[in-house]
Design a protein around this motif. Structure first.
Motif: not given
Length: 339
Positions: A247-262
């Motif tokens: 849960l932590l790893a996937v949530s971190a990956l999803v959030t990182a992919a989002c904030v990286a671009f915006v």
């Protein structure tokens, strides 16, 4: 069909239709207003689907090249942040939790500002640095909080707060030391923006967010049990530590992919899950998909409103303007409770 599945189908179909509507409206409105039917025709034509509708120039260019990438990335980012926020609130059993709580946002900010201040050229540039910074911070928090193979939730929360504070100090130090041009670039990124979005950014973020949401949905039942206690989860045969890691790893990956671009966009992962929990209840099998769709609707709608305003605010500022008062309203109405 069981009642639970009917509820899921009803809510997801309603929110999916609403998401399509706000995306079409977002692509239709701007300096040049385009009829919604021509927006749809432009998109379908670009996908190779014959519509028989003649779309005059420059409508296809405006829709498919300028506006639709921004709208699509807004929907992806909104869905990703809302999904991660839903999981964090359930994981920590805390209504104040959001994706930033494990250091993802502060890590992304530090990575981005370091690259801006240093003037370093990297593959994919700023997004790559922000993505790496986010993951390093998130997994650093996890490593600090883990001892003897166990990760107590309270320790993880405190480690996240400490890392956020430290990285915030790093960002502040770099902003003070950088030149005016780099300072402006860094501040714009930190405020969060969907401007100048391109399709290649959508192509990178979309699969990460989509796969992440699917994985989180697969663990929705386990997350429901974790809301009770870790002891109950053990008794029901759930591998608690493994589930927490996923849960932590996937949530971190999803959030990182989002904030990286915006950049940093706040309150989407905090407010949207609250609203949907009030509407559909705490069952994560329903709450996760509806929050994802509602997050996409919310961010696209807010970005469209800011783009059409007299002063074009960065969307991260606008979500804070909208989200903070609404969250205070929920607090005053006593509709924010411990999970």
């Amino acid at each position: 069909m069981p009642t639970g599945r009917l509820r899921v189908a009803a809510w997801t179909s309603t929110l999916a239709v609403l998401l399509v509507v706000v995306c079409v409206v977002g692509a239709a409105m701007g300096t040049i207003d385009i009829p919604p039917r021509l927006v749809v025709a432009s998109v379908l034509n670009a996908l190779g689907v014959s519509t028989g509708v003649s779309v005059p120039y420059p409508y296809p260019f405006v829709v498919t090249t300028l506006r639709m990438p921004r709208v699509a990335l807004g929907a992806v980012v909104g869905a990703g942040l809302a999904s991660a926020g839903t999981v964090m609130q359930g994981f920590f059993r805390n209504p104040m939790a959001d994706p930033a709580i494990i250091g993802v946002s502060s890590g992304a900010a530090a990575g981005a500002v370091i690259v801006i201040a240093a003037g370093v050229a990297l593959p994919l540039g700023l997004p790559f640095a922000a993505f790496c910074g986010a993951l390093i911070a998130a997994f650093g928090v996890y490593a600090i909080a883990t001892e003897n193979g166990r990760t107590p939730v309270a320790t993880l929360l405190l480690a996240g707060v400490a890392v956020q504070t430290f990285l915030g100090a790093v960002v502040s130090f770099l902003l003070v030391r950088t030149d005016d041009h780099s300072l402006r670039e860094a501040i714009i990124w930190l405020m969060g923006s969907l401007r100048n979005t391109m399709w290649n950014e959508v192509a990178i973020a979309l699969p990460v967010v989509l796969v992440g949401i699917v994985i989180l949905l697969a663990y929705a039942r386990d997350l429901n049990v974790l809301l009770l206690s870790e002891e109950d989860a053990h008794a029901l045969g759930i591998e608690v530590e493994r589930t927490k890691r996923v849960l932590l790893a996937v949530s971190a990956l999803v959030t990182a992919a989002c904030v990286a671009f915006v950049g940093i966009i706040g309150f989407v992962g905090l407010v949207v899950p609250h609203v949907m929990r009030l509407l559909v209840g705490p069952d994560h099998r329903i709450l996760l998909p509806t929050s994802a769709l509602a997050g996409g609707v919310f961010l696209v709608a807010v970005d469209t409103a800011t783009r059409l305003g007299a002063t074009s605010l960065p969307v991260g500022v606008a979500t804070a303007f909208v989200g903070a008062p609404f969250f205070l309203y929920l607090l005053r109405k006593r509709e924010v409770h411990e999970l």
